[in-house]
Design an enzyme around this catalytic site. Structure first.
Site, mmCIF file in Angstrom:
data_model
loop_
_atom_site.group_PDB
_atom_site.id
_atom_site.type_symbol
_atom_site.label_atom_id
_atom_site.label_comp_id
_atom_site.label_asym_id
_atom_site.label_seq_id
_atom_site.Cartn_x
_atom_site.Cartn_y
_atom_site.Cartn_z
ATOM 1 N N SER A 61 -4.558 8.050 -2.750
ATOM 2 C CA SER A 61 -3.625 6.874 -2.426
ATOM 3 C C SER A 61 -2.586 6.643 -2.797
ATOM 4 O O SER A 61 -2.117 7.043 -3.857
ATOM 5 C CB SER A 61 -4.445 5.732 -3.049
ATOM 6 O OG SER A 61 -4.533 4.464 -2.533
ATOM 7 N N GLU A 62 -1.694 6.445 -1.812
ATOM 8 C CA GLU A 62 -0.287 6.517 -1.697
ATOM 9 C C GLU A 62 0.517 5.612 -2.994
ATOM 10 O O GLU A 62 1.805 5.758 -3.244
ATOM 11 C CB GLU A 62 0.672 6.255 -0.340
ATOM 12 C CG GLU A 62 0.393 4.873 0.323
ATOM 13 C CD GLU A 62 -0.694 4.652 1.162
ATOM 14 O OE1 GLU A 62 -1.699 5.341 0.867
ATOM 15 O OE2 GLU A 62 -0.682 4.079 1.893
ATOM 16 N N ASN A 63 -0.368 4.493 -3.318
ATOM 17 C CA ASN A 63 0.480 3.743 -4.495
ATOM 18 C C ASN A 63 0.360 4.503 -5.838
ATOM 19 O O ASN A 63 0.824 4.165 -6.909
ATOM 20 C CB ASN A 63 -0.359 2.553 -4.613
ATOM 21 C CG ASN A 63 -1.774 2.451 -4.945
ATOM 22 O OD1 ASN A 63 -2.591 3.462 -4.010
ATOM 23 N ND2 ASN A 63 -2.438 1.857 -5.879
ATOM 24 N N SER A 109 4.427 10.323 -5.356
ATOM 25 C CA SER A 109 3.130 10.162 -4.402
ATOM 26 C C SER A 109 3.740 10.849 -2.964
ATOM 27 O O SER A 109 3.051 11.131 -2.056
ATOM 28 C CB SER A 109 2.836 8.899 -4.253
ATOM 29 O OG SER A 109 1.452 8.613 -3.397
#
Lengths: 231, 218, 231, 218
Positions: free
Chosen positions: B45-47, B87
């Site tokens: 998840s890019e967070n 990320s």
């Protein structure tokens, strides 16, 4: 040298109307709640805020939007905030939307003394308009510039009086890069400890990037999308 | 015709053992529920998390552990947490093998639009522009037509682009299609959907070659 | 998917003469001792090695230099190695010396999909020769390009079978960036554990960057400059 | 005339409370021993530590804890460890207030050479080029003349440069000098060293204005 200040009001001393701020957090996760409340209280206006999101209508940066304290937002995603969308579409609010990865890298670059770098993100889109294009390995990239701020405000889980910070879980997000990119960086932490209490091997943000630190209070840590499964 | 879960199930068949996968908000998020038994993938998840697990049990939500959709999540054993720059280093550096995301429009050259309707809606691109500019393998998950019945598979996108010539495959409620130099190539039909139905719902160039099989969903 | 291999010999499978390698470490601190030994054993030649230093005469990359396995070194400082200096001055060894910060950033860029960036380091020196110069805020910068490698070889303290790594002390140095920049990255660790044994919040290198991992043995961890004080 | 320790002691007087300081190999390293009592500084070593402490006691050396000179060190309470990219982010991003390093030559416009003697010696620049290109405050610590008695303070460097127009102050065994637009300005003389001695040992332009005080070392 003493980096420790008493509270958010003391931490934001020197922040004036018209300045550029960076504020850590992703959604409402890892946002500097205490400092945002103090900025509302202080009443500064015409702020340029660099933050991945703009909060929700009644929390996070949404509080500053409600009071019309923000002139311009530099963000990647603002989908959770009706007031934001209203101000933007009506033209009251300037908005610079930036791909999330470019936003993160531009903040890091600002802190790391890299004035500009090439990235493929945004080529061929509005984001690439007017930006230098260069091909590397046959693939088009655009030149993006560093971002810095008069003040960066970050939120960490634990910090020591030297300014060393540890974040918890995905509340880390943009905080480490923004901590690097503030001319003055303020850290609010849930727990402020003495030097030596944090393991030097597991510091996420070295204290060198932090100028002021304080232990915040009454963290609400609101959850935007509470999703659960049943046992 | 598939529902959203059907689309997710079909895309789950694309997953290969050992892949790192980024799932966008909406239909893509559902894919995590249908990973084939013999396949191990890790979700990014890019967070800032790799090794996302299922939603937490009620009462165990942690405000400091969310996904890119701001949903409370859990971490699998062997997960790791990182900052946003790291990320997107993973994403931009092509360390993620598959990106699945939604779209408002896809053009038959692989262009995609999914972040803005001028004058009406601007949510922002979030991480989508970084993802589509770098991922080697991009699947779009969406309905074949919009709420007004208009095709979302176009000759050219009409909305501001998210990325150019990047989409490789599209899985809709009606079909699986690949982007080729000559347009959308029909790969599979959804159960009960005819080639004619798909042709009628596709504005972009559509290539139909030979027998087009019907999808098989577990 | 199984990233775990039995030992160094298995880990370096596929490394061929003429390839480009990145090797982590600063001086002899944090170097992949097991893999270096295996490369000596394998006998590959004409290697291009990207490593901050070149070891000492009888340890670290010095072992590969002794056997004339290295065609070209890309480093920032090579002052501790007489054989290196001899081969370089005699022209047997190609050497590309790069400022240490640019070396670190170029490796990170290679792993992060940033093909090029501007830095002030090296402007007006040999390092800047032939490179594009651009002024930002009135200050000259040069354009530096990303570095990548066929194989990157890093050394960590602990790792899990997913490839997540934790380094110890200043043995971290270049390892995290090089781990990102290998087409295939090999990690040798002092202790290999199961997923879940390392705290996700304190991982230095996310497993996504690692393709092969094994628990090394007989770490000598030689100290270059043993300096002590008396009680 | 100062010895190396004298040079280190004099430079230690430049330290200001709260500064982060990078000390190069050689004389600069000695400075850490003479920090004034009322001044707190943190030492950064570019291989990846902030808050370097003194050398370890015998038997307590840790091969995994060294400084940029490859010497075994200790960490102070409140220290932190980081990777090389982050280390040079601190340096390049001007988060370090003072850099002290050695030199083979310094020119009177602030150019510095310290990494290479063509055809004879090439150790490499290590972190020096990054440091001098970015630091706002650079002090050079060196002997005034080389082993053959030749001045190291020149009109122009003869060796390959490490950085251009970057040195702010030089502390040698003979003097403290600032780099100004008109050349080296003599600030202080070492004990027992005359202005004439310094003039004789300085090849670059030397500015002597009024009374030049003698250094006071604690």
């Amino acid at each position: 040298m003493n980096k420790v200040v008493a509270n958010a009001a003391a931490a934001i001393e020197g922040i004036e109307s018209g300045m550029t701020l960076m504020l850590g957090g992703f959604g409402l996760c890892g946002i500097p709640e205490n400092c945002i409340a103090a900025l509302v209280e202080l009443g500064v206006t015409n702020m340029t805020c660099i933050s991945n999101n703009a909060g929700v209508d009644d929390f996070g940066l949404g509080l500053l939007l409600q009071k019309r304290q923000i002139k311009k937002m530099i963000s990647s995603y603002v989908g959770e905030n009706d007031e934001f969308e209203r101000q933007m579409l009506s033209g009251e609010l300037e908005v610079d939307l930036i791909p999330q990865g470019s936003l993160a890298e531009r903040c890091r670059a600002g802190g790391a003394g890299i004035p500009a770098f090439f990235t493929p993100a945004g080529y061929g889109t509005e984001v690439g308009h007017g930006k230098e294009v260069r091909y590397f390995n046959g693939k088009p990239h655009i030149l993006e510039h560093a971002l810095t701020a008069d003040f960066a405000i970050v939120k960490a889980w634990k910090g020591d009086t030297n300014g060393n910070l540890i974040y918890k879980g995905t509340a880390r997000n943009f905080n480490p890069m923004m901590a690097m990119a503030g001319k003055i960086t303020i850290a609010e932490v849930e727990e402020l400890v003495q030097p030596g209490e944090l393991d030097p091997n597991y510091i996420h943000t070295p204290g060198v990037f932090i100028q002021r630190i304080f232990q915040g209070e009454k963290y609400e840590k609101r959850i935007e999308q509470r999703t659960v499964r049943t046992k | 015709m598939l529902d959203k879960i059907g689309i997710a199930k079909r895309i789950a068949q694309e997953l290969q053992d050992g892949w790192y996968v980024n799932l966008g908000i909406g239909i893509p998020t559902l894919i995590a529920n249908y990973v084939p038994d013999n396949v191990n993938v890790e979700f990014q998840s890019e967070n800032g998390i790799l090794g996302m697990g299922p939603f937490p049990f009620e009462g165990e939500e942690d405000a400091d552990l969310i996904n890119a959709g701001k949903q409370t999540i859990t971490a699998m054993p062997g997960a790791c947490i990182f900052d946003s720059a790291t990320s997107f280093a993973m994403i931009r550096g092509q360390h993620i093998q598959l990106t699945v995301l939604g779209a408002m429009e896809v053009a038959d050259n692989g262009d995609i639009a999914n972040w803005k309707i001028p004058g009406r809606m601007v949510k922002g691109m979030g991480g989508a522009m970084d993802l589509v500019a770098s991922a080697e393998n991009i699947i779009v998950a969406m309905m074949h037509t919009n709420k007004r019945g208009k095709s979302k598979l176009l000759r050219q996108c009409t909305l501001p682009l998210t990325g150019v010539k990047c989409v490789k495959r599209i899985v809709t409620n009606m079909a699986v299609l690949d982007v080729t130099p000559d347009g959308f190539k029909l790969i599979e039909r959804a159960p009960g959907v005819s080639i004619e139905d798909i042709q009628a719902a596709t504005e972009g160039r559509l290539i139909v070659e030979g027998d087009v099989p019907e999808m098989v969903l577990a």
